[in-house]
Design a protein around this motif. Sequence first.
Motif, PDB file in Angstrom:
ATOM      1  N   TYR A 180      -8.117 -10.444  20.629  1.00 11.40           N
ATOM      2  CA  TYR A 180      -7.581 -11.730  21.092  1.00 11.40           C
ATOM      3  C   TYR A 180      -6.120 -11.870  20.666  1.00 11.40           C
ATOM      4  CZ  TYR A 180     -12.556 -12.810  21.318  1.00 11.40           C
ATOM      5  OH  TYR A 180     -13.889 -12.786  21.585  1.00 11.40           O
TER       6      TYR A 180
ATOM      7  N   LEU B 229     -13.205 -12.489  31.800  1.00 12.88           N
ATOM      8  CA  LEU B 229     -13.573 -13.352  30.675  1.00 12.88           C
ATOM      9  C   LEU B 229     -15.078 -13.579  30.599  1.00 12.88           C
ATOM     10  CD1 LEU B 229     -10.810 -16.102  30.703  1.00 12.88           C
ATOM     11  CD2 LEU B 229     -11.260 -14.430  28.917  1.00 12.88           C
ATOM     12  N   ILE B 230     -15.703 -13.721  31.756  1.00 13.28           N
ATOM     13  CA  ILE B 230     -17.117 -14.073  31.744  1.00 13.28           C
ATOM     14  C   ILE B 230     -18.010 -12.828  31.757  1.00 13.28           C
ATOM     15  CG2 ILE B 230     -18.952 -15.192  33.073  1.00 13.28           C
ATOM     16  CD1 ILE B 230     -16.807 -17.271  33.891  1.00 13.28           C
TER      17      ILE B 230
ATOM     18  N   TYR C  84     -17.550  -8.259  25.540  1.00 21.81           N
ATOM     19  CA  TYR C  84     -16.657  -8.343  24.388  1.00 21.81           C
ATOM     20  C   TYR C  84     -17.142  -9.468  23.501  1.00 21.81           C
ATOM     21  CZ  TYR C  84     -14.672 -12.496  26.559  1.00 21.81           C
ATOM     22  OH  TYR C  84     -14.523 -13.737  27.099  1.00 21.81           O
TER      23      TYR C  84
ATOM     24  N   TYR D 224     -22.981 -12.143  21.235  1.00 20.39           N
ATOM     25  CA  TYR D 224     -23.973 -13.104  20.798  1.00 20.39           C
ATOM     26  C   TYR D 224     -24.966 -13.411  21.910  1.00 20.39           C
ATOM     27  CZ  TYR D 224     -26.197 -17.152  19.168  1.00 20.39           C
ATOM     28  OH  TYR D 224     -27.164 -18.031  18.802  1.00 20.39           O
TER      29      TYR D 224
ATOM     30  N   PHE E  86     -31.345 -17.952  19.992  1.00 17.84           N
ATOM     31  CA  PHE E  86     -31.484 -19.243  19.341  1.00 17.84           C
ATOM     32  C   PHE E  86     -32.713 -19.943  19.865  1.00 17.84           C
ATOM     33  CE2 PHE E  86     -30.857 -23.598  18.326  1.00 17.84           C
ATOM     34  CZ  PHE E  86     -30.225 -23.556  17.105  1.00 17.84           C
TER      35      PHE E  86
ATOM     36  N   ALA F  65     -14.668 -23.678  32.016  1.00 17.97           N
ATOM     37  CA  ALA F  65     -15.568 -22.554  31.755  1.00 17.97           C
ATOM     38  C   ALA F  65     -16.128 -22.631  30.344  1.00 17.97           C
ATOM     39  CB  ALA F  65     -14.825 -21.238  31.960  1.00 17.97           C
TER      40      ALA F  65
ATOM     41  N   MET G 182     -20.117 -22.832  29.351  1.00 18.79           N
ATOM     42  CA  MET G 182     -20.739 -21.730  28.636  1.00 18.79           C
ATOM     43  C   MET G 182     -21.334 -22.145  27.298  1.00 18.79           C
ATOM     44  SD  MET G 182     -20.840 -18.988  30.277  1.00 18.79           S
ATOM     45  CE  MET G 182     -20.216 -18.351  31.804  1.00 18.79           C
TER      46      MET G 182
ATOM     47  N   PRO H  98     -23.714 -23.347  24.859  1.00 18.38           N
ATOM     48  CA  PRO H  98     -25.146 -23.559  25.051  1.00 18.38           C
ATOM     49  C   PRO H  98     -25.550 -24.980  24.691  1.00 18.38           C
ATOM     50  CG  PRO H  98     -24.737 -21.711  23.572  1.00 18.38           C
ATOM     51  CD  PRO H  98     -23.443 -22.413  23.767  1.00 18.38           C
TER      52      PRO H  98
ATOM     53  N   GLU I 104     -27.169 -17.455  14.368  1.00 20.31           N
ATOM     54  CA  GLU I 104     -27.311 -18.422  15.451  1.00 20.31           C
ATOM     55  C   GLU I 104     -27.551 -19.837  14.948  1.00 20.31           C
ATOM     56  OE1 GLU I 104     -28.858 -15.546  15.278  1.00 20.31           O
ATOM     57  OE2 GLU I 104     -30.994 -15.695  15.758  1.00 20.31           O
TER      58      GLU I 104
ATOM     59  N   GLN J 233     -10.183 -12.644  15.124  1.00 22.71           N
ATOM     60  CA  GLN J 233     -11.143 -12.421  16.208  1.00 22.71           C
ATOM     61  C   GLN J 233     -12.350 -13.346  16.077  1.00 22.71           C
ATOM     62  OE1 GLN J 233     -10.056 -10.058  18.213  1.00 22.71           O
ATOM     63  NE2 GLN J 233     -11.755  -9.318  19.428  1.00 22.71           N
TER      64      GLN J 233
ATOM     65  N   SER K 264     -13.553 -17.171  18.047  1.00 23.76           N
ATOM     66  CA  SER K 264     -14.771 -17.297  18.848  1.00 23.76           C
ATOM     67  C   SER K 264     -15.497 -18.607  18.559  1.00 23.76           C
ATOM     68  CB  SER K 264     -15.684 -16.107  18.604  1.00 23.76           C
ATOM     69  OG  SER K 264     -16.166 -16.162  17.302  1.00 23.76           O
TER      70      SER K 264
ATOM     71  N   LEU L  92     -16.236 -19.758  25.096  1.00 29.15           N
ATOM     72  CA  LEU L  92     -16.319 -18.722  26.122  1.00 29.15           C
ATOM     73  C   LEU L  92     -16.368 -17.331  25.491  1.00 29.15           C
ATOM     74  CD1 LEU L  92     -16.232 -18.216  29.170  1.00 29.15           C
ATOM     75  CD2 LEU L  92     -13.766 -18.082  29.006  1.00 29.15           C
ATOM     76  N   PHE L  93     -15.611 -17.147  24.433  1.00 36.40           N
ATOM     77  CA  PHE L  93     -15.563 -15.830  23.811  1.00 36.40           C
ATOM     78  C   PHE L  93     -16.911 -15.427  23.227  1.00 36.40           C
ATOM     79  CE2 PHE L  93     -10.735 -16.188  22.807  1.00 36.40           C
ATOM     80  CZ  PHE L  93     -10.477 -16.018  24.160  1.00 36.40           C
ATOM     81  N   SER L  94     -17.643 -16.407  22.752  1.00 37.10           N
ATOM     82  CA  SER L  94     -18.929 -16.071  22.142  1.00 37.10           C
ATOM     83  C   SER L  94     -20.063 -16.086  23.147  1.00 37.10           C
ATOM     84  CB  SER L  94     -19.285 -17.084  21.062  1.00 37.10           C
ATOM     85  OG  SER L  94     -18.320 -17.112  20.087  1.00 37.10           O
ATOM     86  N   TYR L  95     -19.971 -17.003  24.080  1.00 37.91           N
ATOM     87  CA  TYR L  95     -21.156 -17.267  24.898  1.00 37.91           C
ATOM     88  C   TYR L  95     -21.017 -16.817  26.342  1.00 37.91           C
ATOM     89  CZ  TYR L  95     -22.246 -20.215  20.907  1.00 37.91           C
ATOM     90  OH  TYR L  95     -22.493 -20.661  19.647  1.00 37.91           O
ATOM     91  N   HIS L  96     -19.984 -16.011  26.644  1.00 37.46           N
ATOM     92  CA  HIS L  96     -19.789 -15.677  28.053  1.00 37.46           C
ATOM     93  C   HIS L  96     -20.951 -14.886  28.623  1.00 37.46           C
ATOM     94  CE1 HIS L  96     -18.537 -11.514  27.124  1.00 37.46           C
ATOM     95  NE2 HIS L  96     -18.177 -12.076  25.988  1.00 37.46           N
ATOM     96  N   SER L  97     -21.710 -14.203  27.750  1.00 36.76           N
ATOM     97  CA  SER L  97     -22.837 -13.437  28.298  1.00 36.76           C
ATOM     98  C   SER L  97     -23.963 -14.352  28.770  1.00 36.76           C
ATOM     99  CB  SER L  97     -23.363 -12.457  27.258  1.00 36.76           C
ATOM    100  OG  SER L  97     -23.742 -13.144  26.102  1.00 36.76           O
ATOM    101  N   ARG L  98     -23.779 -15.643  28.607  1.00 33.46           N
ATOM    102  CA  ARG L  98     -24.788 -16.579  29.133  1.00 33.46           C
ATOM    103  C   ARG L  98     -24.718 -16.722  30.647  1.00 33.46           C
ATOM    104  NH1 ARG L  98     -24.353 -21.732  28.187  1.00 33.46           N
ATOM    105  NH2 ARG L  98     -26.528 -22.195  28.571  1.00 33.46           N
ATOM    106  N   TRP L  99     -23.766 -16.081  31.281  1.00 31.62           N
ATOM    107  CA  TRP L  99     -23.636 -16.265  32.729  1.00 31.62           C
ATOM    108  C   TRP L  99     -24.938 -16.023  33.462  1.00 31.62           C
ATOM    109  CZ3 TRP L  99     -24.666 -12.089  35.887  1.00 31.62           C
ATOM    110  CH2 TRP L  99     -24.626 -10.829  35.295  1.00 31.62           C
TER     111      TRP L  99
END
Lengths: 556, 708
Positions: free
Chosen positions: A6, A537-538, A542, A546, A551, B23, B27, B29, B123, B152, B156, B161-168
Amino acid sequence: MNFTDYLFFPVFAAVIIVYFVVPQKKRWIVLLAASIVFFLTWSLEMFPFALFAAFVAWIAARKIEKRYEALNAYTKKQKKAVTKKQTDLTQETKKKCRHILWIAAAVILFMLIYSKIQYVMADIPVLSGIVALLSDLYCTVSRFFEKIPILSYFASDTAAQEGGQFSFLVPLGISYYTLSLVGYLADVYWRKERAERNFGKLLLYALYFPKILEGPIAKHRNIAQQLNEGGNFDYTRLCHGLQRMLWGYFKKLVIADRISLLVTEVYGNYTEYFGTVLFVATVAGAVQLYCDFSGCMDIALGISEVFGIELEENFRRPFFSESAAEFWRRWHITMGVWFKDYIYMPLAVSPKLIRAAGTVKKRAGKRAGKNFMTIVPLAVVWFLTGLWHGTGMNYIVWGIYWGALIILSSVLEPELKKLTKLLHINTESSGYRRFRCIRTFLLFCVSRVITIPGNLHATAEIFRRILFHFSPWEFFDGTLYTIGLDRPDFLLALLTLFILYLVGKKQEQGIAIRQKVDSLFLVWRWLIYLAAIFAVLIFGIYGAGYDASAFVYMNY
Amino acid sequence: MNCKILIRMTSFIFLFTLLFIAANSFMLPNWNDWDNSDRLNGFYKEPENKIEVLMIGSSVIANSMIPMELYEKYGICSYNLGTAQQPVMVSYYWLLEAYKRHPKTLKTVIMDASIIRYEPPLEYYRGAVDSMKFSQLKYQAVTDYTVNGGFQKTMSYFVPLFSYHSRWKSLGKEDFYEKYDKTANIKKGYQFEVDRYYDEDDYDRLPVPLYYADRDAETEELNSEGLEYLKKIADFCQEKGLKFILIKTPVLIQWNVSEHNAVQSVADTYGIDFLDFNFAPLCDEIEYNGAMDSADGLHMNYYGAQKITEWIGNYLVTECGVSDVRKNEDYHYLDSQLEQFHTDVTDIMRLQEITDPAEYLAEASVLPDCTVFVTVNDEAANSMTEEQREKFAALGLPLLSKLEFRDSYLAVVDRGEVIYEMSGHEKASVHESEEEPEQTEPAKELTESIAWQNTLDNGIFCSLESAGYYQGNTASCRIDGIEYAQEERGLQCVVYNNRTNRVVHTAYFDTHLFSEREPWDLRSALRDAIDSDQNYMELPDDQLKLYLYNRRCDNARFAAQLRQDADHEEFLSFLQAYQEKEDTAVFLAVKGDASGLLDEEAKEMLRQYGLLEYAEMEDGASYVAVIENGKAVLERSGGEQRPIFHNGGYYMLQSGGKGTEDCGYISINGIKYTASEGIQIVIYDMVSKTVQNRALLGQDAVFEMLEL
């Protein structure tokens, strides 16, 4: 700090601003400062060596040039026809220059070679002492550097030191800038270019931060002028540079890192998987490497483009290659060029080899002599290329594999031509060319299987599983969604690969995508940019990795 | 660089920033699993300088303290900031945050002690800290946690977004609507639970409480980070003059004496009050019953929370001098919230307790803001009473009042108004036709299920389906993609609250077999039955199970008390203690040489039971005996080298005297109890069919009680 940190982005933005605010003549200093900071944040321990290597190259090149200048001055004074003394002096100068070259190259390459073979050496009782001694020595030097107040700030970063023992595990572009510097020395020796007078400028050439991590191995004479003069501000070029970076991030974070989840899972536990999955993982592994490496190159070239410095292309859509030789002309181009210019060519024109070829020709015929001249330099180059990628047995096999493919295709060319004629194959048809592309790709996949697992035993086992335990139903029963990637991730990977293919195809047809985008209406253009940024980004892999689903309400 | 380019760049960056912020909010949660977001976001809706009592800590505190009931009964203004596995570090920062907002009024801090024992996973840290508003304090909380993590990691936390973007992949509709309940602070952080631990297992498998703490037992190592921040909290409270109370709510699992001792000793060193409701005398004061008052053995349900809240309220008033704000005009906003709280919690609990389906529908349909969905699975008409049918008709559900055998049925009652009703009768041809009863509005004859679907006011999609036995034998009630109907026969009811956008209650009534369902609060039913001298054998299954569990608890309590009492560390008094207990069986088995272990007094007592052989036993002989309700029912002894084996049905006894390889055990209901040499004693409850206690009179006449 690397390109995906970042912190890189604000720092990069600051460097851009400072770079263009500073007068053009001083811009190289900004780049040098940025490069040094970048290097330090990456690895504090390696910095003294980099400095040392650049210093050796600088001194040696200057010395070589001085000798040539002295010779020139002498020749000019004489004005007369060539005397014996003059010839001797020329010979003498050349010899001395060669000595300087060899010593300097040896010193610079020592680190590279040492970093590659230290683990092998440490296993040999006699040499392990030397390894320990060098480690201690280096530790002392780097500790000294850590004591310098400003530098100590970087010391806490991902230092490659474990238990006080300095480790060369992370080479940090060691092979890239050492090769660059050796190439530079050779070019000065061959008098293809003049030596750099300013040490700072040579250091900038060695450490230039876009290329320090993974290349490209730029030639000094190609970029030195651009670096030293400094680019002027150009909005279009700035945009193009940023676009190229974005595309690089997309390839690296969205495609490569996503696929790598699957590849590491399968190759990490290859005994648990069978043919289909291993095959898919192998193909994916090939694509992953391409996206990872070329993505990184796109970022590097994009960054450099922002500063107005054009680096050499390292990839030209290698998966459209029709033969192994072509593949290596389009894959990691600058490395191929380096080996060609500094290993292959000197060998091919070396009098000793030509003499040896003559002997072969006399004894075994004309074709054998010609083949000898093809085989020997190529064999050496590919053996070294293998070693350059890694020192394990599997890398040697890998080098032999590629070397053999390329040598055979060139040696057996006449026979192959006859065969295609005999089989009435239309070598110009698109079907045949597509077949050749796929064949080359599969050959590349095979080479990946040799190197990914880490040992040859595993490689053999994987080949056995792919060939004899093929389980086609796994294509359909949802198995593919359970290995490292779930269904949405897998489908996304396929979609992004399709985009990659489309872009590649357009580029193959000679369409410059960025110019195409430029000609679009502003709204569409911005939509594309924003979509790409948010896609990275999405969908990028990276961050902390998490998993929100972790959770869940458990105990407490 | 000209002006145009500058404008262009600026506007692009502006546009990007807008989208980036959006966004981020999508994102992040919801943490809705546990009302986490509601609780923490709701806290910021509280007006400043109001809260006097703050609860912090892990989930067990969130569902044990009901701030609104503290207000209703004691006039205490409080807020519960407990979150799932809240790390002590986060508790500390939330305390600081709360103090920042209520510096003038905050007086007492109640913290749960469970989490000091270990370090919770990441978490839970995120779940608790993500909702904190951005401030210097949050930055401190994050950097404290991510120490050495570098830029870094810190980033987050501030850029979700940096932590939770995989929630898409799992983004749902709710992520794009408002992230939390608009009236989140109504419950003031209380986590409402209805479930009973009782339903989880058999009475003899549910754990029993510990009752007495053993001060001499070893202490557990606590988490160092937890201790560090506990100290910080204690220091902070002392500095600001706040009363700090550490509590441990009653649990049946995941808490033991050594952990209690560890926390107790830490509390003693730091000078903190520690209230552990697991041990006497506090466990008696709140009359806690783990099976009925707990949701899962660990977390309280509403019944348990009520008890502990009442106790704490009393404690706060008498010991901590917390003021009664009910008369204070500044706090009148709580009165209107109290009404909503009743709708959200008390009324729902009442629904849970209703046994009659007609009464249930009547109550549910008058709940404010609620929609009731009714569907029938399989068969629902068989046991409906006339009275119930009349009530249904009065509610405006004529089709339900005329429901026939194996009919399908659907109804939707929106805020007291019936907006849809439909029933389906099986086709006459399918089933043997009977004389068509005269109906003004006959149910439609259908061969398939009936279904209804609609979009609620807030855009949430719901669908209903019902199929009687011949039409598909199923029922479904899906709201926003989640199935709420249970796989049970009969009338299914789902109550949806339009204000909080959540399903607040589901119930089913098996009106095929019973006109009413079993009461939820079994305790009062059981009490009534016992008061009317009903034999326990005649109790309904549910009540019997509770009766037996209670009996087990009583036995455990009795045993724990004996253990506590030094006087009973003797064979004679031990037997005497159990002599008075009814329905008790005592098993004795000798292993090795045990002839000389009893003195004359003890032998005399055995004689009173009717055990005559022991006194005359040879040296090193084997011996077994069973006493039921104070009378010997079995006694056997054998000479040296002659082991005895007796099979008494549910029990088996084996004894080997001296020289028989020391065999000797007591096996009850398939569980084998062995001990070292001597006389082993097992006390058995013949009602609950469980072992109550064990003891051993070992070599040199040393008596000890054994663990079960």
